[in-house]
Design an enzyme around this catalytic site. Structure first.
Site, short mmCIF file in Angstrom:
data_model
loop_
_atom_site.label_atom_id
_atom_site.label_comp_id
_atom_site.label_asym_id
_atom_site.label_seq_id
_atom_site.Cartn_x
_atom_site.Cartn_y
_atom_site.Cartn_z
N LYS A 173 -23.37 16.69 -5.02
CA LYS A 173 -22.23 16.73 -4.09
C LYS A 173 -22.52 15.67 -3.03
O LYS A 173 -23.29 15.89 -2.11
CB LYS A 173 -22.16 18.13 -3.44
N GLU A 248 -34.31 17.72 3.92
CA GLU A 248 -34.62 16.57 4.77
C GLU A 248 -33.58 16.53 5.86
O GLU A 248 -32.42 16.21 5.61
CB GLU A 248 -34.51 15.30 3.96
N CYS A 282 -31.78 9.27 10.07
CA CYS A 282 -32.52 10.44 10.56
C CYS A 282 -33.84 10.02 11.18
O CYS A 282 -34.35 10.67 12.08
CB CYS A 282 -32.75 11.43 9.43
N GLU A 383 -30.11 15.16 18.54
CA GLU A 383 -29.94 13.96 17.71
C GLU A 383 -28.56 13.36 17.96
O GLU A 383 -27.55 14.05 17.87
CB GLU A 383 -30.09 14.35 16.24
P1 ADP Z 1 -24.22 14.67 8.37
O1 ADP Z 1 -24.28 14.92 9.81
O2 ADP Z 1 -25.23 13.71 7.83
O3 ADP Z 1 -22.85 14.45 7.82
P2 ADP Z 1 -24.11 17.24 7.13
O4 ADP Z 1 -25.20 18.22 7.08
O5 ADP Z 1 -22.84 17.64 7.80
O6 ADP Z 1 -24.78 16.01 7.78
O7 ADP Z 1 -23.71 16.73 5.69
C1 ADP Z 1 -24.62 16.35 4.68
C2 ADP Z 1 -24.08 16.78 3.34
O8 ADP Z 1 -23.99 18.20 3.33
C3 ADP Z 1 -22.68 16.27 3.01
O9 ADP Z 1 -22.60 16.00 1.63
C4 ADP Z 1 -21.80 17.45 3.37
O10 ADP Z 1 -20.58 17.45 2.69
C5 ADP Z 1 -22.68 18.60 2.93
N1 ADP Z 1 -22.38 19.89 3.59
C6 ADP Z 1 -21.87 20.09 4.82
N2 ADP Z 1 -21.71 21.42 5.07
C7 ADP Z 1 -22.16 22.07 3.96
C8 ADP Z 1 -22.27 23.45 3.59
N3 ADP Z 1 -21.90 24.43 4.41
N4 ADP Z 1 -22.76 23.74 2.38
C9 ADP Z 1 -23.17 22.76 1.53
N5 ADP Z 1 -23.08 21.45 1.83
C10 ADP Z 1 -22.59 21.10 3.01
#
Ligand code: ADP
Length: 488
Positions: A173, A248, A282, A383
């Site tokens: 994903k 990570e 990061c 951050e």
């Molecule tokens: P960033 O701030 O780098 O966007 P996120 O943690 O929001 O960090 O997103 C990183 C990845 O995790 C993306 O692919 C996002 O779609 C996915 N993501 C965000 N929320 C969820 C969730 N509740 N469950 C699974 N994946 C998620």
């Protein structure tokens, strides 16, 4: 035309509506992409389960699995220009950077292929002569790989290569913003001969599609790179299912300049450490600690270097910083700069968006240095994920360690000194997963990577990184022709 996604080896429209991919530099639409529905998630995972259990994959010898990854590496390398352009369109990073990420993805695939074909199970040492014991490693099953938008292709191959090499199937994903490059990667794996069903790329919202993937009972491992809040949610889900995770997560990394540092080297390194990728990394070195004796001299030089950085269209040559990922993110960065001012900080340089002329349609932000804050300020604890550096002073090693380690994060750190004993001592005392000494933000696939504290759990990369996608099995082989003796 709406782009298809990759569901268990088939290219077709997802049943979950569409999203658009935008070029961050001018907000033009790159493509409209279909997204997965919950039915698509179920289908991809059920077929992934069948695919990894299929003897034609399960029993495929490691060097044959490795051959697919070598081919992936070759294809990526031959398409480097096109793939870096595509990634730049996806996330607005300068072409030089995206080229580096593409080449690093190729190197990762090749390195993991070599690790896979040279990986040995163990004949464990025996204390009795009437049996032989072995430790073998087996796949975990279906792996959920969830990736962010800042270093796509590199972070995706970092998960896909070891997971597939270990004999698993993967449901990827990607971040919504960088789905195009992930879909292109699926085409490359397909062309390299990966059997159908072992890989799906499900585009969609994290909170819906990502959530459904990790909660699915057949998913046996989560490999995630992204924010700490999301990572913590995933860890809860993994705990409930009793499955393993590699997480990570975020960082607020200290970069430390001692009074004996090579000032020129350090100033250039510190600027690179925070402002490359426009700070959207990061590992960005976002907290700068300068020893008091060289504080003014160092900051003056750093300021000159920063003011000479070129912010611009990411497809132009000579640009150091492209656009931030989108306007919403720019607003969040700007809010932090305003917060810094409220907390008593002063802007040494930058502190605002670029909005005129060629910048008008994108999300460009000036490289920013803030002074006058203490490490306890919210700006120094959270951050920002943007081009914002906070410069602070320290007295001696003890004072430095107290401040540098005062963070919920522990991802990385930089040390600038000519004294190797000091470099060693401080690198051992910092509570972080990676230390760079007289360099910053350099990576090698052979070196394990991961965070301390709230920056994550587990390590990726390295020769043994593949182990996190395997489970160990112990086998006792009885060699005695007599029945088991009863314990006395
Ligand atoms: P960033 O701030 O780098 O966007 P996120 O943690 O929001 O960090 O997103 C990183 C990845 O995790 C993306 O692919 C996002 O779609 C996915 N993501 C965000 N929320 C969820 C969730 N509740 N469950 C699974 N994946 C998620």
């Amino acid at each position: 035309m709406v782009k298809e996604i990759y569901i268990a080896g088939e290219w077709r429209l997802g049943r979950g509506g569409t999203i658009k991919s935008y070029f961050p530099a001018d907000n033009s639409v790159n493509a409209e992409i279909s997204t997965a529905s919950l039915e698509d998630v179920n289908e991809a995972i059920e077929k992934a389960e069948q695919a990894w259990r299929d003897p034609s994959w399960r029993n495929r010898l490691p060097h044959e699995r490795a051959r697919i990854l070598y081919k992936v590496a070759d294809i990526i390398e031959t398409r480097v220009d096109e793939l870096s352009r595509l990634q730049t369109r996806d996330n607005g990073k300068p072409l030089t950077e995206t080229r580096g990420l593409v080449m690093s993805a190729a190197a990762t695939a090749r390195y993991i292929a070599a690790a896979c074909e040279t990986f040995n199970d163990e004949l464990t040492t025996q204390r009795a002569s009437d049996f032989m014991t072995l430790s073998v490693h087996e796949p975990v099953g279906v792996v959920a790989a969830i990736t962010p938008w800042n270093s796509p292709i590199a972070s995706e191959v970092q998960k896909l290569a070891p997971a597939l090499a270990a004999g698993n199937a993967v449901v990827l994903k990607p971040a919504e913003a960088t789905s195009l490059i992930a879909l292109e990667l699926a085409k490359i794996f397909e062309e390299a001969g990966l059997p159908k069903g072992l890989l799906s790329v499900l585009v969609g919202r994290g909170s819906v599609i990502g959530d459904a993937i990790v909660k699915h009972p057949l998913v046996r491992k989560i490999s995630f790179t992204g924010g700490t809040t999301t990572g913590r949610n995933l860890a809860h889900i993994a705990a409930e299912k009793l499955i393993t995770t590699s997480l990570e997560l975020g960082g607020k990394s200290p970069t430390i300049v001692f009074d004996d540092a090579d000032i020129e080297l350090a100033a250039k390194g510190v600027a690179y450490g925070i402002f490359s990728s426009a700070g959207q990394a990061c590992i960005a070195g976002s907290r700068l600690f300068i020893q008091h004796k060289v504080y003014d001299r160092f900051l003056k030089r750093l300021n000159e270097i920063t003011q000479n950085l070129r912010v611009g269209h990411p497809e132009k040559t000579g640009v150091h910083m492209g656009s931030l990922i989108n306007q919403k993110h720019l607003e969040s960065v700007d809010r932090y700069v305003n917060l810094a001012l409220k907390e008593g900080g002063k802007i040494l340089t930058g502190g605002k968006a670029l909005t005129d002329g060629e910048y008008a349609k994108g999300s460009f932000y000036l490289p920013t240095i803030i002074t006058g804050l203490n490490n306890s300020a919210q700006t120094c604890q959270e951050e920002i994920f943007g081009p914002v550096l906070v410069a602070m002073k320290f007295e001696d090693e003890e004072d430095l360690l107290k401040q540098a380690n005062d963070s919920c994060y522990g991802l990385a750190a930089g040390i600038w000194t000519e004294n190797f004993r000091r470099a060693w001592k401080i690198s051992r005392a910092l509570e972080v997963g990676t230390v760079w000494i007289n360099t910053y933000k350099k990576f090698s696939i052979s070196v394990p990577f991961g965070g301390f504290k709230e920056s994550g759990i587990g390590r990726e990369k390295g020769r043994l990184g593949i182990l996190s996608y395997m489970q160990q099995k112990s086998i006792y082989m009885g060699l005695n022709e007599e029945p088991n003796a009863w314990a006395e």
